[in-house]
Scaffold this motif. Structure first.
Motif, PDB file in Angstrom:
ATOM      1  N   THR A   1      19.559  57.226  28.138  1.00 17.14           N
ATOM      2  CA  THR A   1      19.614  58.305  27.155  1.00 17.14           C
ATOM      3  C   THR A   1      20.327  59.543  27.689  1.00 17.14           C
ATOM      4  OG1 THR A   1      18.323  59.652  25.621  1.00 17.14           O
ATOM      5  CG2 THR A   1      17.372  59.287  27.807  1.00 17.14           C
ATOM      6  N   ARG A   2      20.947  60.253  26.762  1.00 17.42           N
ATOM      7  CA  ARG A   2      21.568  61.545  27.064  1.00 17.42           C
ATOM      8  C   ARG A   2      20.804  62.678  26.380  1.00 17.42           C
ATOM      9  NH1 ARG A   2      27.274  59.375  24.926  1.00 17.42           N
ATOM     10  NH2 ARG A   2      25.783  58.845  23.292  1.00 17.42           N
ATOM     11  N   GLN A   3      19.619  62.348  25.866  1.00 20.79           N
ATOM     12  CA  GLN A   3      18.844  63.309  25.079  1.00 20.79           C
ATOM     13  C   GLN A   3      17.684  63.940  25.851  1.00 20.79           C
ATOM     14  OE1 GLN A   3      17.603  61.462  21.393  1.00 20.79           O
ATOM     15  NE2 GLN A   3      19.609  60.496  21.079  1.00 20.79           N
ATOM     16  N   ALA A   4      17.550  63.628  27.113  1.00 20.60           N
ATOM     17  CA  ALA A   4      16.418  64.126  27.905  1.00 20.60           C
ATOM     18  C   ALA A   4      16.688  65.556  28.364  1.00 20.60           C
ATOM     19  CB  ALA A   4      16.163  63.206  29.100  1.00 20.60           C
ATOM     20  N   VAL A   5      16.509  66.501  27.453  1.00 15.34           N
ATOM     21  CA  VAL A   5      16.843  67.897  27.689  1.00 15.34           C
ATOM     22  C   VAL A   5      15.610  68.770  27.507  1.00 15.34           C
ATOM     23  CG1 VAL A   5      18.228  69.856  26.908  1.00 15.34           C
ATOM     24  CG2 VAL A   5      19.229  67.569  26.946  1.00 15.34           C
ATOM     25  N   LEU A   6      15.298  69.559  28.512  1.00 17.97           N
ATOM     26  CA  LEU A   6      14.248  70.570  28.433  1.00 17.97           C
ATOM     27  C   LEU A   6      14.906  71.891  28.045  1.00 17.97           C
ATOM     28  CD1 LEU A   6      12.394  69.693  31.757  1.00 17.97           C
ATOM     29  CD2 LEU A   6      11.539  69.238  29.457  1.00 17.97           C
TER      30      LEU A   6
ATOM     31  N   THR B   1      17.893  80.761  32.141  1.00 19.86           N
ATOM     32  CA  THR B   1      18.204  79.327  32.081  1.00 19.86           C
ATOM     33  C   THR B   1      18.238  78.859  30.636  1.00 19.86           C
ATOM     34  OG1 THR B   1      17.037  79.052  34.177  1.00 19.86           O
ATOM     35  CG2 THR B   1      17.558  77.060  32.942  1.00 19.86           C
ATOM     36  N   CYS B   2      19.279  78.122  30.289  1.00 18.98           N
ATOM     37  CA  CYS B   2      19.400  77.591  28.931  1.00 18.98           C
ATOM     38  C   CYS B   2      18.711  76.243  28.798  1.00 18.98           C
ATOM     39  CB  CYS B   2      20.874  77.466  28.551  1.00 18.98           C
ATOM     40  SG  CYS B   2      21.741  79.058  28.525  1.00 18.98           S
ATOM     41  N   TYR B   3      19.028  75.315  29.694  1.00 19.27           N
ATOM     42  CA  TYR B   3      18.386  73.997  29.603  1.00 19.27           C
ATOM     43  C   TYR B   3      18.426  73.269  30.935  1.00 19.27           C
ATOM     44  CZ  TYR B   3      23.132  72.042  29.226  1.00 19.27           C
ATOM     45  OH  TYR B   3      24.443  71.700  29.455  1.00 19.27           O
ATOM     46  N   ILE B   4      17.555  72.286  31.048  1.00 21.23           N
ATOM     47  CA  ILE B   4      17.533  71.352  32.181  1.00 21.23           C
ATOM     48  C   ILE B   4      17.683  69.953  31.604  1.00 21.23           C
ATOM     49  CG2 ILE B   4      16.214  70.465  34.139  1.00 21.23           C
ATOM     50  CD1 ILE B   4      14.539  73.065  33.995  1.00 21.23           C
ATOM     51  N   GLN B   5      18.701  69.216  32.039  1.00 23.04           N
ATOM     52  CA  GLN B   5      18.937  67.868  31.532  1.00 23.04           C
ATOM     53  C   GLN B   5      18.743  66.849  32.649  1.00 23.04           C
ATOM     54  OE1 GLN B   5      22.885  67.129  29.998  1.00 23.04           O
ATOM     55  NE2 GLN B   5      22.301  65.189  29.060  1.00 23.04           N
ATOM     56  N   PHE B   6      18.121  65.736  32.297  1.00 27.20           N
ATOM     57  CA  PHE B   6      17.954  64.634  33.239  1.00 27.20           C
ATOM     58  C   PHE B   6      18.737  63.423  32.746  1.00 27.20           C
ATOM     59  CE2 PHE B   6      13.921  67.027  33.709  1.00 27.20           C
ATOM     60  CZ  PHE B   6      14.028  67.344  35.058  1.00 27.20           C
ATOM     61  N   LEU B   7      19.437  62.776  33.667  1.00 27.70           N
ATOM     62  CA  LEU B   7      20.199  61.567  33.381  1.00 27.70           C
ATOM     63  C   LEU B   7      19.892  60.523  34.447  1.00 27.70           C
ATOM     64  CD1 LEU B   7      23.711  63.120  32.599  1.00 27.70           C
ATOM     65  CD2 LEU B   7      22.265  61.925  30.936  1.00 27.70           C
ATOM     66  N   ILE B   8      19.612  59.304  34.025  1.00 30.75           N
ATOM     67  CA  ILE B   8      19.456  58.208  34.969  1.00 30.75           C
ATOM     68  C   ILE B   8      20.786  57.478  35.059  1.00 30.75           C
ATOM     69  CG2 ILE B   8      18.237  56.058  35.508  1.00 30.75           C
ATOM     70  CD1 ILE B   8      15.894  57.105  33.846  1.00 30.75           C
ATOM     71  N   ARG B   9      21.435  57.606  36.187  1.00 34.50           N
ATOM     72  CA  ARG B   9      22.720  56.962  36.407  1.00 34.50           C
ATOM     73  C   ARG B   9      22.729  56.336  37.800  1.00 34.50           C
ATOM     74  NH1 ARG B   9      22.430  57.714  31.804  1.00 34.50           N
ATOM     75  NH2 ARG B   9      23.949  58.660  30.357  1.00 34.50           N
ATOM     76  N   ASN B  10      23.240  55.114  37.886  1.00 40.40           N
ATOM     77  CA  ASN B  10      23.265  54.386  39.158  1.00 40.40           C
ATOM     78  C   ASN B  10      21.861  54.270  39.756  1.00 40.40           C
ATOM     79  OD1 ASN B  10      26.162  54.149  39.138  1.00 40.40           O
ATOM     80  ND2 ASN B  10      26.256  56.304  39.788  1.00 40.40           N
ATOM     81  N   ARG B  11      20.867  54.110  38.863  1.00 41.69           N
ATOM     82  CA  ARG B  11      19.462  53.922  39.245  1.00 41.69           C
ATOM     83  C   ARG B  11      18.901  55.134  39.988  1.00 41.69           C
ATOM     84  NH1 ARG B  11      19.299  47.557  41.270  1.00 41.69           N
ATOM     85  NH2 ARG B  11      20.132  46.663  39.327  1.00 41.69           N
ATOM     86  N   LYS B  12      19.500  56.293  39.766  1.00 40.31           N
ATOM     87  CA  LYS B  12      19.011  57.532  40.350  1.00 40.31           C
ATOM     88  C   LYS B  12      18.884  58.592  39.264  1.00 40.31           C
ATOM     89  CE  LYS B  12      21.013  56.779  44.954  1.00 40.31           C
ATOM     90  NZ  LYS B  12      21.890  57.350  46.018  1.00 40.31           N
ATOM     91  N   LEU B  13      17.959  59.531  39.471  1.00 42.86           N
ATOM     92  CA  LEU B  13      17.746  60.588  38.485  1.00 42.86           C
ATOM     93  C   LEU B  13      18.570  61.814  38.852  1.00 42.86           C
ATOM     94  CD1 LEU B  13      16.026  61.409  35.946  1.00 42.86           C
ATOM     95  CD2 LEU B  13      14.575  62.647  37.582  1.00 42.86           C
ATOM     96  N   GLU B  14      19.557  62.102  38.031  1.00 49.43           N
ATOM     97  CA  GLU B  14      20.357  63.316  38.199  1.00 49.43           C
ATOM     98  C   GLU B  14      19.727  64.453  37.399  1.00 49.43           C
ATOM     99  OE1 GLU B  14      24.539  62.998  37.586  1.00 49.43           O
ATOM    100  OE2 GLU B  14      24.648  60.938  38.370  1.00 49.43           O
ATOM    101  N   CYS B  15      19.972  65.661  37.849  1.00 51.92           N
ATOM    102  CA  CYS B  15      19.496  66.844  37.148  1.00 51.92           C
ATOM    103  C   CYS B  15      20.670  67.791  36.946  1.00 51.92           C
ATOM    104  CB  CYS B  15      18.387  67.534  37.943  1.00 51.92           C
ATOM    105  SG  CYS B  15      17.689  68.997  37.141  1.00 51.92           S
ATOM    106  N   ILE B  16      20.818  68.292  35.721  1.00 47.50           N
ATOM    107  CA  ILE B  16      21.893  69.218  35.378  1.00 47.50           C
ATOM    108  C   ILE B  16      21.264  70.441  34.732  1.00 47.50           C
ATOM    109  CG2 ILE B  16      23.992  69.578  34.028  1.00 47.50           C
ATOM    110  CD1 ILE B  16      24.323  66.488  34.063  1.00 47.50           C
ATOM    111  N   VAL B  17      21.542  71.607  35.285  1.00 50.28           N
ATOM    112  CA  VAL B  17      20.985  72.862  34.773  1.00 50.28           C
ATOM    113  C   VAL B  17      22.116  73.754  34.293  1.00 50.28           C
ATOM    114  CG1 VAL B  17      19.799  74.993  35.428  1.00 50.28           C
ATOM    115  CG2 VAL B  17      18.897  72.774  36.182  1.00 50.28           C
TER     116      VAL B  17
END
Length: 315
Positions: free
Chosen positions: A130-135, A153-169
């Motif tokens: 999913t690309r919808q995991a946004v706080l 802070t506007c948002y914190i997004q989580f993405l699971i890519r390559n079996r790892k959890l990325e975080c984008i702020v």
């Protein structure tokens, strides 16, 4: 857009400061001169290298831990966070609460009717791609509220890519001297809690700011940071799996320290016991108990002890 990468926050902090001083524009928001770069981003490839050890910066680990736990508590109460930082009441509109408190927006259902964190966990478990995991932190209502505490802070997004959890702020505004160090600490700690909940390894942490800046009053410190090289950066240990039982106990212990000063508190995992000892060191520091402060520092790894105060509180 400017985008840089680094393996430690010490490395990133120095690169950001150099870019700001070399290429930053001169602007004066709210009457205060800054060096600013817009549309600025960086990636921390090793999110556990979240602490800043450059002694010219003097990062306060006790405040970093206290602020992060305040977020997890889901509270906007000013008295809780001012226990760790006396400046916070300056940003309260009523002397009791903080309008933009992140924890209230992420871990409470009072504003939205549901807990954002729990909703994001469900999304990621249901659809790992999913690309919808946004706080969401900054909301439309913040544009019209006359507050001294509008979320940066506007948002914190989580993405699971390559079996790892990325975080984008994504942040509307970020101060490299005062704000960035503690923002990255809290957000990468949230990233690690989320990764433990999902049973994943951590991926990179990416951070974007509409305005990355440095205030003129911080220029002497910035120059000292760039001129200081005799220190070693460290990576924090890996967080244990299933963190919430320990975190709930840690929040109970934190409240006891804050309200009563001295409490016997222990946690089974050494990782979390270090946090208890940091809280106990803070309590000793506030009470002027030098003997206990020194005792607590001896229980901590040097990577933590190095970021505790070397002198007792003087207020």
């Amino acid at each position: 857009m400017i985008f840089i990468e680094g393996n430690t926050m010490d490395e990133i902090q120095e690169m950001v400061i150099r870019r700001l001083l070399e290429k930053g524009q001169r602007v004066k928001p709210r009457g205060m001169w800054i060096h600013e770069l817009t549309a600025f981003g960086f990636r921390l490839n090793s999110p556990r290298s979240r602490l800043i050890y450059n002694p010219a910066r003097k990062m306060n680990l006790m405040f970093a831990v206290g602020e992060w736990l305040w977020y997890l508590r889901g509270s906007n109460r000013c008295d809780i966070i001012s226990y760790y930082n006396k400046r916070y009441p300056d940003f309260s509109d009523d002397g009791k609460t903080l309008h933009g408190a992140y924890g209230k927006r992420l871990f409470s259902d009072e504003l939205t009717g549901f807990v954002q964190w729990e909703a994001v966990v469900r999304l990621l478990k249901k659809d790992p791609d999913t690309r919808q995991a946004v706080l969401t932190i900054h909301v439309p209502a913040d544009l019209s509220v006359p507050s001294k505490d509008v979320p940066c802070t506007c948002y914190i997004q989580f993405l699971i890519r390559n079996r790892k959890l990325e975080c984008i702020v994504n942040m509307r505004s970020n101060d490299i001297i005062w704000g960035t160090a503690y923002d990255v600490f809290s957000f990468t700690m949230l990233q690690e809690v989320m990764s433990r909940e999902l049973g994943l390894e951590m991926g990179p942490y990416s951070h974007f700011a509409g305005s990355m800046h440095i205030y003129d009053r911080h220029l002497p410190m910035a120059e000292d940071i760039l001129c200081t090289s005799a220190y070693e950066s460290c990576e924090m240990a890996e967080m244990p799996t299933d963190p919430w039982p320990s975190l709930r106990k840690l929040l109970e212990i934190e409240e006891s320290f804050r309200l009563h000063g001295v409490v016997d508190g222990t946690l089974q995992e050494p990782y979390w016991q270090h946090f208890v000892n940091i809280l106990q060191a803070h309590s000793a520091w506030r009470r002027g108990d030098e003997q206990q402060l020194v005792s607590m520092m001896k229980t901590l790894p040097q990577s933590y002890a190095a970021l505790l105060p070397k002198a007792l509180v003087t207020n």
